[in-house]
Design a protein around this motif. Sequence first.
Motif, PDB file in Angstrom:
ATOM      1  N   CYS A  65       8.186  -6.014 -13.353  1.00  0.00           N
ATOM      2  CA  CYS A  65       8.066  -4.631 -13.799  1.00  0.00           C
ATOM      3  C   CYS A  65       6.510  -4.094 -13.936  1.00  0.00           C
ATOM      4  N   LEU A  66       5.901  -3.293 -13.201  1.00  0.00           N
ATOM      5  CA  LEU A  66       4.602  -2.734 -13.366  1.00  0.00           C
ATOM      6  C   LEU A  66       4.460  -1.606 -14.123  1.00  0.00           C
ATOM      7  N   GLY A  67       3.691  -1.129 -14.919  1.00  0.00           N
ATOM      8  CA  GLY A  67       3.460   0.267 -15.289  1.00  0.00           C
ATOM      9  C   GLY A  67       2.349   0.694 -14.667  1.00  0.00           C
ATOM     10  N   VAL A  68       2.112   1.758 -13.922  1.00  0.00           N
ATOM     11  CA  VAL A  68       1.014   2.276 -13.127  1.00  0.00           C
ATOM     12  C   VAL A  68       0.743   3.608 -13.651  1.00  0.00           C
ATOM     13  N   THR A  69      -0.692   3.752 -14.085  1.00  0.00           N
ATOM     14  CA  THR A  69      -1.013   4.942 -14.598  1.00  0.00           C
ATOM     15  C   THR A  69      -2.167   5.661 -13.692  1.00  0.00           C
ATOM     16  N   PRO A  70      -2.164   6.722 -13.180  1.00  0.00           N
ATOM     17  CA  PRO A  70      -3.011   7.258 -12.383  1.00  0.00           C
ATOM     18  C   PRO A  70      -4.549   7.336 -13.181  1.00  0.00           C
ATOM     19  N   HIS A  71      -5.534   7.029 -12.469  1.00  0.00           N
ATOM     20  CA  HIS A  71      -6.897   6.890 -13.129  1.00  0.00           C
ATOM     21  C   HIS A  71      -8.048   7.205 -11.917  1.00  0.00           C
ATOM     22  N   GLY A  72      -8.737   8.227 -12.340  1.00  0.00           N
ATOM     23  CA  GLY A  72      -9.775   8.616 -11.360  1.00  0.00           C
ATOM     24  C   GLY A  72      -9.182   9.093 -10.225  1.00  0.00           C
ATOM     25  N   LYS A  73      -9.657   8.498  -8.991  1.00  0.00           N
ATOM     26  CA  LYS A  73      -8.937   8.765  -7.766  1.00  0.00           C
ATOM     27  C   LYS A  73      -7.722   7.651  -7.519  1.00  0.00           C
ATOM     28  N   GLY A  74      -7.469   7.067  -8.030  1.00  0.00           N
ATOM     29  CA  GLY A  74      -6.511   5.997  -7.990  1.00  0.00           C
ATOM     30  C   GLY A  74      -5.558   5.788  -8.725  1.00  0.00           C
ATOM     31  N   GLY A  75      -5.260   4.709  -9.139  1.00  0.00           N
ATOM     32  CA  GLY A  75      -4.372   4.281 -10.288  1.00  0.00           C
ATOM     33  C   GLY A  75      -4.682   2.719 -10.959  1.00  0.00           C
ATOM     34  N   VAL A  76      -4.319   2.462 -12.153  1.00  0.00           N
ATOM     35  CA  VAL A  76      -4.550   1.261 -12.450  1.00  0.00           C
ATOM     36  C   VAL A  76      -3.294   0.565 -13.149  1.00  0.00           C
ATOM     37  N   VAL A  77      -3.023  -0.654 -13.056  1.00  0.00           N
ATOM     38  CA  VAL A  77      -1.754  -1.121 -13.849  1.00  0.00           C
ATOM     39  C   VAL A  77      -1.933  -1.179 -15.395  1.00  0.00           C
ATOM     40  N   SER A  78      -1.217  -0.831 -15.876  1.00  0.00           N
ATOM     41  CA  SER A  78      -1.318  -0.401 -17.452  1.00  0.00           C
ATOM     42  C   SER A  78      -0.569  -1.470 -18.256  1.00  0.00           C
ATOM     43  N   SER A  79       0.607  -1.869 -17.894  1.00  0.00           N
ATOM     44  CA  SER A  79       1.500  -2.904 -18.197  1.00  0.00           C
ATOM     45  C   SER A  79       2.166  -3.754 -17.340  1.00  0.00           C
TER      46      SER A  79
ATOM     47  N   GLU B 142       0.973  -1.315   0.078  1.00  0.00           N
ATOM     48  CA  GLU B 142      -0.087   0.037   0.022  1.00  0.00           C
ATOM     49  C   GLU B 142       0.886   1.084  -0.189  1.00  0.00           C
ATOM     50  N   ARG B 143       1.858   1.380   0.888  1.00  0.00           N
ATOM     51  CA  ARG B 143       2.858   2.495   0.651  1.00  0.00           C
ATOM     52  C   ARG B 143       3.468   2.597  -0.630  1.00  0.00           C
ATOM     53  N   ALA B 144       3.779   1.463  -1.274  1.00  0.00           N
ATOM     54  CA  ALA B 144       4.519   1.776  -2.488  1.00  0.00           C
ATOM     55  C   ALA B 144       3.404   2.209  -3.650  1.00  0.00           C
ATOM     56  N   TRP B 145       2.186   1.801  -3.394  1.00  0.00           N
ATOM     57  CA  TRP B 145       1.130   2.070  -4.169  1.00  0.00           C
ATOM     58  C   TRP B 145       0.747   3.400  -4.152  1.00  0.00           C
ATOM     59  N   ARG B 146       0.763   3.895  -3.049  1.00  0.00           N
ATOM     60  CA  ARG B 146       0.422   5.437  -2.740  1.00  0.00           C
ATOM     61  C   ARG B 146       1.509   6.268  -3.138  1.00  0.00           C
ATOM     62  N   SER B 147       2.601   5.750  -2.864  1.00  0.00           N
ATOM     63  CA  SER B 147       3.909   6.636  -3.385  1.00  0.00           C
ATOM     64  C   SER B 147       4.011   6.919  -4.950  1.00  0.00           C
ATOM     65  N   VAL B 148       3.750   5.716  -5.552  1.00  0.00           N
ATOM     66  CA  VAL B 148       4.027   5.674  -7.157  1.00  0.00           C
ATOM     67  C   VAL B 148       2.889   6.493  -7.726  1.00  0.00           C
ATOM     68  N   LEU B 149       1.611   6.818  -7.117  1.00  0.00           N
ATOM     69  CA  LEU B 149       0.637   7.388  -7.550  1.00  0.00           C
ATOM     70  C   LEU B 149       0.542   8.972  -7.036  1.00  0.00           C
ATOM     71  N   SER B 150       1.568   9.260  -6.248  1.00  0.00           N
ATOM     72  CA  SER B 150       1.745  10.560  -5.528  1.00  0.00           C
ATOM     73  C   SER B 150       2.165  11.849  -6.597  1.00  0.00           C
ATOM     74  N   ALA B 151       2.116  12.840  -6.508  1.00  0.00           N
ATOM     75  CA  ALA B 151       2.497  14.034  -7.307  1.00  0.00           C
ATOM     76  C   ALA B 151       3.794  13.790  -7.997  1.00  0.00           C
ATOM     77  N   ALA B 152       4.725  13.342  -7.036  1.00  0.00           N
ATOM     78  CA  ALA B 152       6.102  13.028  -7.345  1.00  0.00           C
ATOM     79  C   ALA B 152       6.124  12.001  -8.650  1.00  0.00           C
ATOM     80  N   GLY B 153       5.614  10.957  -8.193  1.00  0.00           N
ATOM     81  CA  GLY B 153       5.393   9.610  -8.728  1.00  0.00           C
ATOM     82  C   GLY B 153       6.821   8.974  -8.891  1.00  0.00           C
ATOM     83  N   THR B 154       7.584   8.877  -7.962  1.00  0.00           N
ATOM     84  CA  THR B 154       8.671   8.287  -7.896  1.00  0.00           C
ATOM     85  C   THR B 154       8.725   6.835  -7.927  1.00  0.00           C
ATOM     86  N   PRO B 155       9.348   6.345  -8.841  1.00  0.00           N
ATOM     87  CA  PRO B 155       9.545   4.825  -9.335  1.00  0.00           C
ATOM     88  C   PRO B 155       9.921   4.045  -7.818  1.00  0.00           C
TER      89      PRO B 155
END
Length: 841
Positions: free
Chosen positions: A244-258, A150-163
Motif C-alpha cells: 500500500c503506497l501513499g502518493v502525494t502530488p509534488h511539483g509537476k508529478g508526485g512522490v511516494v510519501s508512505s 505508468e497508467r496507474a501512476w498518472r491516474s492516481v495523480l490526476s485531478a480525480a485522484g482515484t485509488p
Amino acid sequence: RVEGAASRTRRRRKASALASAMTASLCWARPKGGAWVLAERTESGDVILPDGRTLDTLETAAHNVSHTLNWDDPTCMDDLHEAPLLDLLRRRFQQGTIYTWAGPDVLLSVNPFRTIPRLYDLPDGWRRAATAAAERKSSSTPPHVFSVAERAWRSVLSAAGTPQALVCNGESGAGKTEACRQMLRFIAHASADCRAVSAAAGGAKEEASKLEDAVLNTTCVLEAFGNARTKHNHNSSRFGKLTCLGVTPHGKGGVVSSCSFRTLLLERSRVAGQAAGERSFHVFYWLLEARGLDPDSYAMLGGTARSPAPPAATEAADTIYAASEEEAEGEAAEGRPEMDAKLAGGAEGEAAESEAAPGDTIADDPIAGGTDDGEVKTEAGEAAPSSELAVVEAALAALGFSAADVAGVWSTLLGLLELGNVAFIAPGGEGDSVRSEGGGSSLVEEAAPLERAAEALGVPAAKLQKALTMRTHTALAGRGSSSQIPLSPSEAAEARDALTRHLYQHLFDFLVLRLNAHLAPPSSGGKGGEEARSLMLLDIVGFEDVGSNSLEQLLINYANEALHHLFLRHVFRGFSDEALASVLGDASRIDNRCCVALIDAPPKGLLHILDHQCRAPQGSETAFCLSATQKHEEDPFFTVPKLSRDCSHDASSAFIVRHFAADVLYTSGGCLESNNDTLVGGSHWLRASTEPLVTELFEEDKAVAGTFSSVGGRFAANLKELMARLRSTQTHFVRCMKSNGGALPHTFDAPYVRSRLRAAGSLTALRFERRLQRGDVVAEAPSSSPQQPPLPPSPQRKIATENRKPPTSASPPAPARQAPPAPSPTSPAQPKSPSPPPPPP
C-alpha cells in the motif's frame, strides 16, 4: 530493358495474385489433441496440414489477413478466436516480446524462463520505447508492466485522484512476483525523479531518496523470509503481499510519501517439512551457509544427521562467514537461488542465466534491493557485501534494524532448526533419554538439541520439554481448572512442529510490523497538507495443485477464485447475466460465484464445516469429508473421488473442487491440525524468555492453551476485506501465464498456453472486448465509477477500424458503454449505481 521491366511487372502481379489466392484458401486447423496450425483448404474442401497430411478429424476455423499482423492488442483482429491469438502470442514470444495487451487495462504476460536483455532497462530503455511511441503518434505505450504502472501512476495523480490497484495473478511460477517487483521499481523511480527535479536545496535530494530506497529494500527482506524453492519455481512466493503506497502530488508529478505491507497466508507448514524436491524458506540456507553449517544436519530441512553445536547465537554481524568463489560457483551449478540473480531478473526471481533452471528468469537487470547496479544501499550510501545473507543484513540495517535485532533474528532461526532435531521415544526406549514430568509421557531421545534450542530461545530446557510432551486441558465447567495430559511420541512430534510453525509466523509478522513502522509517513507537525492518495500492488500465491493438497492449498486456491471473480466482474461490469449470455453464450460458464460460495458461504461452506469439526469433541477429518459430501453432493463445483488404481482416496478421505483453472483433489489429512492456530501448551512460557526478541514476539499472544482459533476463518475474513478494498479502486490486471509446463526456455507449448487462456477466462474477455470495440454490444459505465474507463484507441485499433469504414471518415474513439437491454423478470438486474459490485456470497 523495356521487356525486362514488363516481365518483372508481370511476375510481381502474378506473385501478388498467387498470394491473395493462397490467403483466401488458408484456414486454421487443429488435429485432435494437437495445436492450431495454418493449413490450406483445397477447392474440393479438403484441408491439407503443413506436413502434407489430410485428416478427417480436424477442427477448423476461419483465417483472414489481420491474423498475420503483429498486433500489440489482439482485439484489433478481425474474427478473433483462439487460433490467431495463440499464433500471435507464439510469434511475439519467439521475438522476445512477452507482453501483450488484452484490452484497455489488462496485460497478458508469458513467462519465457530465460533472460531477455534490456527488458527492464530504467530509465533509458523505457524512455526510448516511450519516445518511439510518441514519434508514431501513438496514443498508448507499448505493452509492458511499466506501461501498466505508468497508467496507474498518472491516474492516481490526476485531478480525480482515484485509488489505484495493480493486481498480478496466475498460476505458481507464472511470473507474478517479478511483475510486481518491476512495477514497484518503476513507481519508485518515477517518485525519485520527481523529487530530484523539484529539489530546492542541495541536501534535499539525498534525504528524499531514502524512502524510495527503503521501499525497494523491503523486497529483499520479504523474499528472503517468505519465498522458497518449489518444484515449479526456484523463488516462489509462499505468502500473499499487498503493498500500500501513499502518493502525494509534488511539483509537476508526485512522490511516494508512505508505504505499508499487509500479508496473507504465509505457508508456515513449510518450516516443519517440505515435499520431495522442494526446500524451506531461503533465509535458513543462507544463514547456515554464512555460519559454515550443513543443511543436511537439520531434520527440518530434510536432513537426517544430528547437528553440531552452532557458533554463539550472538555472533556479531561483521563475522559472517563469506563463501569462497569456488563454493559459490558450485552452489550456483546445483541450482541454488543466489540473491543477486534472484532479485535481478527472474520472473519470481531465479538464476540470471540465459538457460536457467525452472524458475522463470525474464530479465538480466540486477536490482538486488532496489538499485540499478545490483547493490543494496545503506543509509550512508555504501555498497553492501555480495553474499546472500550479507545482502539481507544490509537491507535490514538500512530499514532501521539494530545489530541486536538482527542477532536476535538469527538466534531465533537457529533455535528453530535445533528444535526440529528434537526427537521423541516412548518410555522405556533406548537413547540419551530425559524423562518428562508427569510419568507416562514421551521421552526426549537426545538432550543436546533440546538444550541448544532452549538456549537460543532463552527459556529453561525443562519448560521447553514440558511444552512439547504435555498438553494442557482446561475444563469448560466450574472455575476453569486445568490438567496436564501426557503426549505420545507422535503427538509430541506434532506439538514440536506446531511450535516451530508458530514461532516462524510470529517472527515473520514482527518483521512486517517493523518494516511498516520504518516506512510510515513522518508526522506533519500540524502543518497540514494534501492527504496521500492510495496506490496498491497485490502479489498473491498462484493457483496450485501439488498432488497432495490440503488446507493450505484450499486457501490459496480460494484466494485465486476470489481474484478471478474480481477480474470477471471488472471485465463484464455493467452487463446483466442475460446480456452476457446473448453475446457469449452460457454466461454461467464464465462466472465462479458458486465456487467461491462453496468454500466460504455460511453455514455450509467448506471452511465452516471444518471449523465445526475442529470445535466438536469427537471431530475428525473423516467426519469433515463425509459432512462436506453430504451437504454438497448436488453442487456442480463439488465432487468426490472414486477408489481406483490411480486414486487411493474416496469420499471419506478426500473431495474434489472444480476450480476455474482445474479440478483439484484435496485430502483431509492434517486439516484439523492446520486449522487450529493455538499451541497445546500455550505461549505464556515464551513471554518469560530471556531473549528480548522472543519476548516481544509473544507479547500480544494471549491465546489460552487448548482453545480453538480458526486459521481458515481468519483468512476468509482478511480476504473479504482485501476484496472490498480492491473493489473500491480503479483496477489494472497483469495476467501471468507460463509458456510451458516444464519451465523450459525457448519453448512455447501452444496446447498448454491454450488451456491456461481458457481456464483464466482471458480468451472470453478478449472476445468480449473485441465485440465491445466493434459496437456489437454496449453498456453504460457510470462516470463516477472507480473502475477504469475505456482508453482512447491505439493506432493499431484505429487502422483496423479504418479498414472497416469509408476512408474519408476519421476513426472515432472507442464506443461508449451504453445500457444493455432490460433483463427479463427471471434474470436479476445488475446495479447501475457507481458503487462497486457486491462481494461474492
